[in-house]
Design an enzyme around this catalytic site. Structure first.
Site, PDB file in Angstrom:
ATOM      1  N   ASP A   1       0.823  -1.213   0.000  1.00 55.25           N
ATOM      2  CA  ASP A   1       0.000   0.000   0.000  1.00 55.25           C
ATOM      3  C   ASP A   1       0.854   1.259   0.000  1.00 55.25           C
ATOM      4  OD1 ASP A   1       0.799  -0.843   2.637  1.00 55.25           O
ATOM      5  OD2 ASP A   1      -0.411   0.795   3.439  1.00 55.25           O
ATOM      6  N   GLU A   2       0.269   2.317  -0.506  1.00 63.41           N
ATOM      7  CA  GLU A   2       0.803   3.683  -0.388  1.00 63.41           C
ATOM      8  C   GLU A   2       2.306   3.782  -0.652  1.00 63.41           C
ATOM      9  OE1 GLU A   2      -2.192   5.436   3.022  1.00 63.41           O
ATOM     10  OE2 GLU A   2      -0.552   4.194   3.705  1.00 63.41           O
TER      11      GLU A   2
END
Ligand code: TNX
Length: 533
Positions: A347-348
């Site tokens: 993620d991210e």
């Protein structure tokens, strides 16, 4: 001393009489129970079963195979009622029969309570374990410990047939932003078991801390695990600690899913081993995020990070040493993880270019496969070519979940706007975040995984997970407060078919659980949406 006026005396007598009548018979019909998650089918029968000191456990032919469950049952009954139940090698009046029934699904059970005996059948020991959870909630002492001074507990007769809607019913605990010691994780496992949760995902690494000992890269924990959000000592699990958690969870039919978040969310690893760092500095709190112009020095260790920004770190995905690192970490994790999944995060990763991100995820996925496990990843991993065995965890973007489905993957449903336990309940909640939503108890309850996006259908969904991120949590008590009562709401979404769920019923049932939590000393949120007695 004041003398009592007659009307006051009358009230006192009335209250006393009411209390007496309550303690004589508080058995409510089985169809009006407080079981959470709600079972699939309940049929009322005549009469009741009395649990007392003479009640005996019978487990016949399967005794040794299911002794883990019967022993657990005995100890739970002792904690709940004070009764020390014995075993018997024949079924008599006043027996509780435990049996395996291969005609039932693996996690399914039936519970038949009548005047003479209780018969609990499970498709497997796990099914029996879930049946025990239901049984416990039917004992009048659940939520009302002082009710039966004679140590007789009257259970309503009836038959329950039950099985889970989703195979994966999970919670995630972030132990990276704030570290939680083994005892806190065990405590959480006890609570999850009550609600038939069968997976606990541990977010073991992030920018602020690396929490799992990796013997081939020792500085990950000695340096990377040495602090946490806000500073302070942090901490980490030794491999022995981790195995202890895994074993403790197994005894409660909960599978641990370990996560190493990569290639972003890795500052703690970069602080330990500069060689993994492509050169990115930690931003000032509130500084412009994701700005590659502020890259630090290639190959140099970053400072430890105790803030709460996200998206500023990345592994150097192009170096062979990084592949070696991922291989070593996954190998050591897989060796001590009996469960099927290794979560690779993903993620991210805002400072990893897509050209770097995609091959990195594919490589990590291959490494997980090489060590005999299946990958899980946050929904962004769907940009890469996924194996059909990889599970994408939908937290943010439905379009990513759909991309994963189109590749043949299953999705795990954790939408931040509904399922994030770190969101505040309302604007006055002291801890937690608001970036996704305010999530009151009814918001956490009133949604369904199949109604989030027309392209995410029942057959694509592995299950539901409620993540608890820990930037704002400082203690076990904080963990409890954000988790209860929302976790039981999510547990019911994962276990009980949609058409059998109703907020009206849930909001009544949860009240008795509140009493139980009070008796247990749990710090839970007294949502104004519930009429807590
Ligand atoms: C987003 S959800 C994150 C986490 C934060 C969380 C805080 C996800 C995959 N990433 O890094 O802790 O928000 O709510």
């Amino acid at each position: 001393m004041k003398t009592l006026k007659i009307p006051a005396l009358k009230t006192l007598i009335a209250v006393a009489l009411f209390a007496v009548s309550c303690s004589i018979d508080k058995t409510v019909p089985i169809t009006q129970n407080s079981i959470i998650p709600a079972p699939v089918s309940i049929v009322e029968q005549e009469g009741s079963f009395t649990l007392d000191g003479n009640t005996k456990i019978f487990s016949g032919a399967n005794a040794s195979e299911i002794s883990m469950v019967t022993e657990y049952f005995k100890s739970e009954m002792y904690t709940l009622t004070g009764l020390q139940l014995g075993s018997s090698d024949e079924v008599g009046a006043n027996s509780i029969v435990f049996e395996l029934n291969s005609a039932l699904g693996e996690e399914a059970y039936t519970l038949d309570i009548n005047k003479e005996k209780v018969v609990l059948s499970g498709g497997s020991p796990a099914g029996l374990f879930f049946g025990v959870q239901t049984f416990k909630q039917l004992v009048p002492a659940f939520g009302d410990q002082k009710m039966s001074p004679g140590n007789q507990y009257v259970l309503p007769a009836g038959k329950i047939e039950d099985r889970p809607e989703y195979a994966y019913r999970g919670m995630m605990l972030d132990v990276a932003r704030h570290f939680f010691p083994v005892a806190d994780v065990k405590h959480l496992i006890d609570l999850l078991a009550m609600y038939k949760i069968n997976f606990l995902h541990l977010h073991l690494s992030d920018d602020q801390g690396w929490r799992i000992e990796i013997k081939s890269w020792p500085l990950l924990t000695t340096i990377g695990g040495s602090t946490q959000v806000g500073g302070g000592p942090g901490g980490f699990y030794t491999q022995e600690d981790y195995k202890e958690i895994v074993k403790y969870a197994q005894a409660k039919f909960i599978t641990i899913v370990p996560e190493i978040d990569m290639p972003g969310h890795t500052n703690s690893a970069l602080a330990a081993y500069g060689v993994l760092n492509p050169g990115i500095t930690v931003p000032e709190e509130g500084a412009l995020r994701y700005d590659r112009s502020s890259l630090g020095v290639d190959g140099e260790a970053t400072p430890l990070y105790t803030g709460t920004e996200v998206g500023f770190s990345t592994l150097d995905t192009n170096k062979p040493v990084t592949s070696q690192f991922v291989d070593d970490v996954v190998r050591e994790l897989a060796e001590m993880t009996p469960g099927p999944y290794i979560h690779i995060g993903g993620d991210e990763s805002h400072v990893t270019s897509m050209e770097d991100y995609i091959p990195f995820i594919e490589k990590a996925q291959d490494i997980v496969t090489k060590y005999g496990k299946k990958s899980m990843g946050w929904d962004e991993v769907a940009h890469a070519k996924l194996l059909p065995s990889t599970v994408a965890q939908y937290w943010s973007k439905a379009e990513n979940a759909v991309m994963a489905i189109e590749q043949g993957s299953k999705v795990l449903i954790s939408p931040a706007v509904k399922a994030y336990l770190d969101m505040k309940y309302d604007s006055t909640t002291q801890i937690g975040y608001t970036w996704a939503a305010l999530i009151e108890l009814d918001d956490a309850y009133n949604w369904d995984p199949t109604e989030l996006d027309p392209q995410i259908k029942r057959e694509h969904i592995l299950g539901v997970e409620a993540p608890l991120w820990a930037e704002t949590l400082r203690s076990r008590s904080d963990m409890e407060f954000l988790t209860f009562p929302r976790l039981p709401a999510i547990a019911e979404i994962a276990w009980t078919p949609k058409e059998l769920r109703s907020w009206e019923s849930f909001s009544l049932r949860i009240n008795r659980h509140g009493k139980m939590w009070e008796a247990m000393g749990l710090n839970f949120y007294k949502s104004p949406k519930v009429n807590w007695e």
